[in-house]
Design a protein around this motif. Structure first.
Motif, short mmCIF file in Angstrom:
data_model
loop_
_atom_site.label_atom_id
_atom_site.label_comp_id
_atom_site.label_asym_id
_atom_site.label_seq_id
_atom_site.Cartn_x
_atom_site.Cartn_y
_atom_site.Cartn_z
N LEU A 14 0.82 -1.22 0.00
CA LEU A 14 0.00 0.00 0.00
C LEU A 14 0.85 1.27 0.00
O LEU A 14 1.85 1.35 0.71
CB LEU A 14 -0.90 0.03 1.24
N LYS A 15 0.43 2.28 -0.77
CA LYS A 15 1.08 3.58 -0.74
C LYS A 15 0.56 4.44 0.40
O LYS A 15 1.20 5.40 0.81
CB LYS A 15 0.83 4.32 -2.06
N ALA A 16 -0.63 4.12 0.87
CA ALA A 16 -1.28 4.88 1.93
C ALA A 16 -2.23 3.93 2.68
O ALA A 16 -2.51 2.84 2.18
CB ALA A 16 -2.07 6.04 1.31
N PRO A 17 -2.72 4.35 3.84
CA PRO A 17 -3.67 3.48 4.55
C PRO A 17 -4.92 3.22 3.69
O PRO A 17 -5.34 4.06 2.89
CB PRO A 17 -4.03 4.31 5.79
N LEU A 18 -5.50 2.09 3.88
CA LEU A 18 -6.67 1.68 3.12
C LEU A 18 -7.83 2.68 3.25
O LEU A 18 -8.59 2.88 2.31
CB LEU A 18 -7.12 0.29 3.59
N GLU A 19 -7.90 3.34 4.39
CA GLU A 19 -8.98 4.30 4.66
C GLU A 19 -8.70 5.68 4.09
O GLU A 19 -9.52 6.59 4.19
CB GLU A 19 -9.21 4.44 6.17
N SER A 20 -7.55 5.88 3.48
CA SER A 20 -7.14 7.20 3.00
C SER A 20 -7.88 7.59 1.72
O SER A 20 -8.33 6.73 0.96
CB SER A 20 -5.64 7.23 2.74
N PRO A 21 -7.97 8.90 1.45
CA PRO A 21 -8.58 9.37 0.19
C PRO A 21 -7.85 8.82 -1.04
O PRO A 21 -8.46 8.57 -2.07
CB PRO A 21 -8.46 10.89 0.27
#
Length: 169
Positions: A14-21
């Motif tokens: 992941l590049k960012a958390p799953l919940e991120s925009p």
């Protein structure tokens, strides 16, 4: 009926958390893409939790998603991955996931009716990374025929199987 089915595991950093925009479109499409897989010709089974996906299953670490499924054969999986609506998501993967330097996908044959667990899949991926493609663990680019197919058509290679040109574009 075939004696073997094709299991596959692929992982994504992941590049960012799953919940991120940044991952909102990916998450919004999960249910649709999973439903397409289940309706695809040759689909047998996929790893999922109580929510109907595998995003909470993180055997490779908190930032690594897993996708694991079983298909009737290599062609069925290849058609789903590279010829259908899944390709739109595949083209966008760099928006959501970091490039993995090592193999991030592994294929292997399982007896029909067997659903692999993540431990088995992790072992196959590690083998592919350390030893390269073989009858034990391979990729689309160097696919291995199912043991029952190789034995019946005389294309026996190492360990009673044969390799053929990859299906991936």
């Amino acid at each position: 009926m075939a004696n073997y089915h094709l299991a596959q595991l692929n992982i994504a950093q992941l590049k960012a958390p799953l919940e991120s925009p940044q991952l909102a479109d990916f998450v919004a499409n999960l249910e649709r893409i999973n439903a397409l897989a289940e309706a695809a010709p040759g689909f047998v089974w996929r790893l999922q939790d109580e929510e109907g996906d595998a995003t909470a299953i993180r055997p490779f670490g908190d930032e690594v998603l897993v996708n694991m499924s079983v298909w009737q054969d290599v062609q069925s999986l290849s058609d789903y991955v590279y010829k259908g609506a899944h390709t739109e998501m595949l083209k966008r993967r760099r928006e959501w996931f970091d490039k993995v330097e090592q193999a991030h996908q592994v294929l292997w044959w399982v007896p029909a009716g067997h659903c692999p667990d993540v431990r088995e899949a992790a072992e196959r991926l590690a083998h592919l990374r350390e030893q390269g493609p073989s009858a034990y663990a391979f990729s689309f680019r160097q696919a291995c025929a199912a043991p029952d197919l190789a034995e019946s058509d005389g294309r026996n290679g190492a360990h009673g199987t044969s390799f053929r040109a990859g299906l991936a574009p």
